[in-house]
Design a protein around this motif. Structure first.
Motif, PDB file in Angstrom:
ATOM      1  N   ASP A 184      -9.867   5.305  -2.442  1.00 55.32           N
ATOM      2  CA  ASP A 184      -9.575   5.739  -1.075  1.00 55.32           C
ATOM      3  C   ASP A 184     -10.868   6.132  -0.354  1.00 55.32           C
ATOM      4  O   ASP A 184     -11.506   7.116  -0.708  1.00 55.32           O
ATOM      5  CB  ASP A 184      -8.612   6.929  -1.141  1.00 55.32           C
ATOM      6  N   ASP A 192      -0.485  -0.047  -4.568  1.00 56.57           N
ATOM      7  CA  ASP A 192      -1.931   0.052  -4.747  1.00 56.57           C
ATOM      8  C   ASP A 192      -2.568   0.364  -3.395  1.00 56.57           C
ATOM      9  O   ASP A 192      -1.903   0.376  -2.372  1.00 56.57           O
ATOM     10  CB  ASP A 192      -2.495  -1.246  -5.346  1.00 56.57           C
ATOM     11  N   ASP A 193      -3.861   0.614  -3.434  1.00 52.20           N
ATOM     12  CA  ASP A 193      -4.611   0.850  -2.220  1.00 52.20           C
ATOM     13  C   ASP A 193      -4.540  -0.384  -1.318  1.00 52.20           C
ATOM     14  O   ASP A 193      -4.499  -1.518  -1.794  1.00 52.20           O
ATOM     15  CB  ASP A 193      -6.062   1.136  -2.598  1.00 52.20           C
ATOM     16  N   GLN A 194      -4.533  -0.148   0.009  1.00 50.20           N
ATOM     17  CA  GLN A 194      -4.383  -1.249   0.950  1.00 50.20           C
ATOM     18  C   GLN A 194      -5.508  -2.286   0.858  1.00 50.20           C
ATOM     19  O   GLN A 194      -5.333  -3.434   1.250  1.00 50.20           O
ATOM     20  CB  GLN A 194      -4.280  -0.717   2.379  1.00 50.20           C
ATOM     21  N   THR A 230      -4.344  -4.475  -2.760  1.00 55.17           N
ATOM     22  CA  THR A 230      -3.099  -5.216  -2.970  1.00 55.17           C
ATOM     23  C   THR A 230      -3.345  -6.731  -2.984  1.00 55.17           C
ATOM     24  O   THR A 230      -2.698  -7.468  -3.719  1.00 55.17           O
ATOM     25  CB  THR A 230      -2.080  -4.908  -1.859  1.00 55.17           C
ATOM     26  N   SER A 255      -1.763  -5.896   3.088  1.00 52.58           N
ATOM     27  CA  SER A 255      -3.187  -5.691   2.841  1.00 52.58           C
ATOM     28  C   SER A 255      -3.944  -5.521   4.150  1.00 52.58           C
ATOM     29  O   SER A 255      -3.461  -5.913   5.214  1.00 52.58           O
ATOM     30  CB  SER A 255      -3.725  -6.914   2.082  1.00 52.58           C
ATOM     31  N   ASN A 263       0.839  -1.202   0.000  1.00 50.16           N
ATOM     32  CA  ASN A 263       0.000   0.000   0.000  1.00 50.16           C
ATOM     33  C   ASN A 263       0.873   1.250   0.000  1.00 50.16           C
ATOM     34  O   ASN A 263       1.973   1.271   0.544  1.00 50.16           O
ATOM     35  CB  ASN A 263      -0.965  -0.008   1.188  1.00 50.16           C
TER      36      ASN A 263
END
Lengths: 297, 297
Positions: free
Chosen positions: B198, B126-128, B131, B145, B98
């Motif tokens: 997000d 990538d966004d948490q 991932t 993640s 992330n």
């Protein structure tokens, strides 16, 4: 013929989010409503607009429509702002900016303007050679790109040159180049590469040392500030923009592999000729800041 | 049945690059050679592996194959390293991390290990919450993640909690909240949002102020360090990780909108149960660093 606003919005959000399902979630309707609106729009224009792939994307006609919709929305918002002074007058501008500009001179350059003029940015970050495609695709109203040729209906204004230098930490130099930088050593020393679109390191090794793209080990790290941090931590050498490391005088223990051979990347601001007053103002602000903060092109 | 290495490589690179054309360029062969190899692979396994969309992607069977190919390559590289001490023993590990971890604790945590053990990282940011999909898709061998449940054949180890606080500059507070933070004011104050995935700011506004996702103006800025810089420059308020701003004691003139209501995001390291010794070592290093640098989960 008049364009239906709801249909255009369904189309724009579907392209932005990449699927009818996500557009439906964003607009609080069902996917089939989104699908119907887009089909009605295609029928009224007599052309296919959407390629129903994953992610979905716009046909060339769809891209032209999207460019139009984005610009029209901005013009309208700017007009509305004239009549409703105060709280409601915010304007959102989608722009595509290269990662190293975002990480260095871009925000300080535009922040005072954005605050004073009540402009919101919708930033897409991409490689400097790829931001232009987002303008073409109708997903940005302005972009910072290495491309010097403007798109039809647009202008390309020179911002300046970002100068990159091949930098490494003192400890990395000691470990990999104890007897100096050589072709043989460069075949084994780890390189920092931003992502698979980033050709800076590959071109540098090819041009100055005749090393092919397959010949050297690399980390991929697609984030600007962490990229600089990785070089500082000694994970690899990499091309760093002078504006980010703070010029040669202040490179905090970083060494330049080939001081006589920096890499200059010319950047241009692309925007539409006919545009809203505030976007025109943003263009002027950016071009002036670029000319102040970057090397002359 | 034996897998053909060239066929597997053609398939892996096509998925990585997103098209047969780009895979062909990367592997210095023609697109039709790539296409033939993938078709031969599909024939020998008796299942479709590739969805020929743009970008192309793997079917569920294709994902299972990719997971296998990546792990097998790592095991082999680790074995080869035992027999060829020295220069050639580099190992590349694809990981999905992330953005806020990459921008804060991740690199300092793993750098000494990477240097000592000659491991190269291929990082996808990538966004948490996303991932994990890259691990499932076979595009990463490990990921950080928010997901606590391990995938089949994998383990999920707790790293710790990233604590986010709703922060704004002094000057932003003055401009938008002269009489304190209120629901009414929050409807008009610009918000920094990382990207459309997000949900941190939206959930915060929904939970504490009952404001819907459509109710407030926002900038989108998908880069961690610039995101922090934008908050400092007063462009908007945004959720910042404590590890990035340096804790409450040292937040350099940033104000916390709701000090009593931080947002805690639990992070887990996912990796395969059967893995190469060096990847196991990387897992241990990461888990220990997470537990040292993040709040306990």
């Amino acid at each position: 013929m008049q364009l239906d606003q709801k249909q255009c919005e369904a189309f724009r959000v579907a392209i932005e989010r990449g699927s009818l399902e996500q557009a439906a979630t964003a607009l609080h309707v069902t996917p089939s409503a989104i699908s119907q609106r887009i089909r009605a729009l295609e029928a009224s224009l007599g052309r296919p607009l959407l390629v129903r792939s994953r992610p979905c994307r716009a046909t060339p006609d769809g891209q032209a429509l999207l460019q139009y919709v984005q610009r029209a929305a901005l013009l309208e918002a700017d007009l509305v702002a004239r009549f409703t002074e105060g709280e409601e007058a915010l304007l959102t501008v989608p722009v595509a900016v290269n990662a190293d500009s975002v990480a260095s001179w871009f925000l300080p350059a535009v922040a005072p303007f954005l605050i004073a003029q009540r402009v919101l940015l919708d930033v897409t970050v991409d490689d400097q050679d790829h931001t232009y495609q987002l303008l073409q695709a109708g997903l940005a109203l302005g972009c910072i790109s290495t491309e010097a040729q403007p798109m039809r209906g647009c202008v390309a204004e020179p911002l300046g040159v970002m100068r990159y230098r091949a930098m490494a930490s003192a400890d990395f130099m000691q470990r990999w180049f104890p007897d100096g930088v050589s072709r043989e050593r460069l075949r084994h020393a780890p390189v920092m590469v931003f992502n698979r679109k980033d050709r800076l390191q590959a071109d540098f090794l090819q041009q100055h040392f005749g090393l092919s793209d397959q010949a050297w080990p690399r980390h991929y790290l697609p984030a600007s500030e962490p990229f600089l941090q990785a070089v500082r931590l000694g994970l690899g050498w990499g091309m760093l923009p002078e504006v980010q490391v703070g010029g040669l005088a202040d490179c905090n223990g970083l060494h330049d592999l080939l001081p006589a051979h920096p890499v200059d990347v010319g950047l241009y601001w692309h925007s539409w000729k006919v545009q809203s007053p505030r976007l025109e103002h943003l263009s002027r602000t950016l071009v002036q800041a670029g000319q102040r903060m970057l090397r002359p092109l």
